[in-house]
Design a protein around this motif. Structure first.
Motif, PDB file in Angstrom:
ATOM      1  N   GLY A 176      -3.897  -0.113   2.016  1.00  0.00           N
ATOM      2  CA  GLY A 176      -4.432   1.027   1.282  1.00  0.00           C
ATOM      3  C   GLY A 176      -5.227   1.967   2.167  1.00  0.00           C
ATOM      4  O   GLY A 176      -5.089   3.186   2.094  1.00  0.00           O
ATOM      5  N   ARG A 232      -3.758   2.273  -7.123  1.00  0.00           N
ATOM      6  CA  ARG A 232      -3.460   3.693  -6.907  1.00  0.00           C
ATOM      7  C   ARG A 232      -4.649   4.464  -7.477  1.00  0.00           C
ATOM      8  O   ARG A 232      -5.005   4.300  -8.633  1.00  0.00           O
ATOM      9  N   ARG A 260      -6.467   8.088  -8.333  1.00  0.00           N
ATOM     10  CA  ARG A 260      -6.217   9.504  -8.614  1.00  0.00           C
ATOM     11  C   ARG A 260      -7.565  10.190  -8.800  1.00  0.00           C
ATOM     12  O   ARG A 260      -8.251   9.955  -9.797  1.00  0.00           O
ATOM     13  N   GLU A 316       3.903   3.497  -8.529  1.00  0.00           N
ATOM     14  CA  GLU A 316       4.578   4.659  -7.946  1.00  0.00           C
ATOM     15  C   GLU A 316       4.938   5.655  -9.051  1.00  0.00           C
ATOM     16  O   GLU A 316       5.352   5.258 -10.137  1.00  0.00           O
ATOM     17  N   TYR A 375      -3.737  -0.300 -11.424  1.00  0.00           N
ATOM     18  CA  TYR A 375      -3.138  -1.396 -10.660  1.00  0.00           C
ATOM     19  C   TYR A 375      -2.518  -2.414 -11.609  1.00  0.00           C
ATOM     20  O   TYR A 375      -2.949  -2.580 -12.749  1.00  0.00           O
ATOM     21  N   ASN A 431       3.034  -2.293  -6.694  1.00  0.00           N
ATOM     22  CA  ASN A 431       2.632  -0.916  -6.365  1.00  0.00           C
ATOM     23  C   ASN A 431       2.837  -0.052  -7.590  1.00  0.00           C
ATOM     24  O   ASN A 431       3.783  -0.251  -8.345  1.00  0.00           O
TER      25      ASN A 431
END
Length: 190
Positions: free
Chosen positions: A22, A120, A122, A185, A133, A183
Motif C-alpha cells: 500500500g 482502498r 478515498r 478495484e 476493505y 483488493n
C-alpha cells in the motif's frame, strides 16, 4: 497444528506485506505530484500522509481484531460513531460499538480467525475520507478449533473525519459479500 503465536506471527507478517504494498502504491502515485488537488487546499503530499495515517489505522484495527484487543480498536472511534453490522443491526455511540465488539471477542464457545484485505482509501477532502476493505471472519468452536462452524465474508466501509489533526472513524457499514475481496478495484459497466 500451529500454535497461536505462530499463527499471529504469520498474520503480522502478512499485514506488514500488505502495508508495504500500500505504501509503495501511494508513494509512487501521489508523491510524484506536489500540486493541489481540485477543490482542496492541501497538496497531494499532505493527502498522501493522511492516506498513510488511515492505512495505519486499518492495520491497528486488524491487529486488534486478531488479538481481540477491543480497547486498542476503540481508540480510533469518535464518541458519536455509528456501526451497522453485517446483519443490519445499527449501533449508535462509541460505547455501543465497543459492546458489540466485546460480544465478538468474548464469546464463550466460539472463537474466530480474522483477515482483512488490502484497503482502498478515498480522500473526500482534507478532513473527510472513506476506507474500504474486504474481510473474512471464520468462526470455530473453542473446544474443536478445526471445526469451522460459520464463514463470514464481507466488505467494510469506514467513514473517517479529521479533527485537530487526529483521524477517527465516525461511521462504519459492514456487509456480507459472496467472496473475499483481497483488493478493492473500481469497475465499470458497458
Amino acid at each position: 497444528m500451529k500454535t497461536n503465536s505462530a499463527v499471529l506471527t504469520k498474520t503480522v507478517k502478512i499485514i506488514l506485506v500488505k502495508i508495504a504494498i500500500g505504501l509503495l502504491l501511494i508513494s509512487s502515485g501521489l508523491y510524484s505530484c506536489k500540486k493541489e488537488l481540485p477543490g482542496t487546499k492541501k497538496s497531494v503530499n499532505s493527502l498522501a500522509a493522511d492516506s498513510l495515517a488511515l492505512l495505519k489505522m486499518i492495520q491497528i484495527r486488524e491487529k486488534a481484531m486478531i488479538s481481540k484487543d477491543i480497547a486498542m480498536d476503540m481508540q480510533q472511534f469518535s464518541d458519536h460513531a455509528t456501526w451497522i453490522n453485517s446483519q443490519g443491526y445499527y449501533f449508535e455511540g462509541k460505547e455501543n460499538v465497543r459492546k458489540f465488539h466485546g460480544m465478538l471477542a468474548g464469546n464463550d464457545s466460539l472463537d474466530y480467525y480474522y483477515e482483512a484485505g488490502k484497503p482502498r482509501i478515498r480522500m473526500i477532502d482534507s478532513e473527510n475520507a472513506l476506507a474500504y476493505y474486504g474481510w473474512k471472519m471464520f468462526w470455530y468452536k473453542k473446544a474443536i478449533p478445526t471445526d469451522t462452524t460459520f464463514k463470514e465474508i464481507g466488505l467494510m466501509t469506514l467513514n473517517a473525519h479529521k479533527d485537530k489533526d487526529q483521524w477517527q472513524w465516525t461511521a462504519v457499514t459492514n456487509q456480507h459479500t459472496p467472496w473475499f475481496y483481497e483488493n478493492i478495484e473500481p469497475v465499470t459497466t458497458d
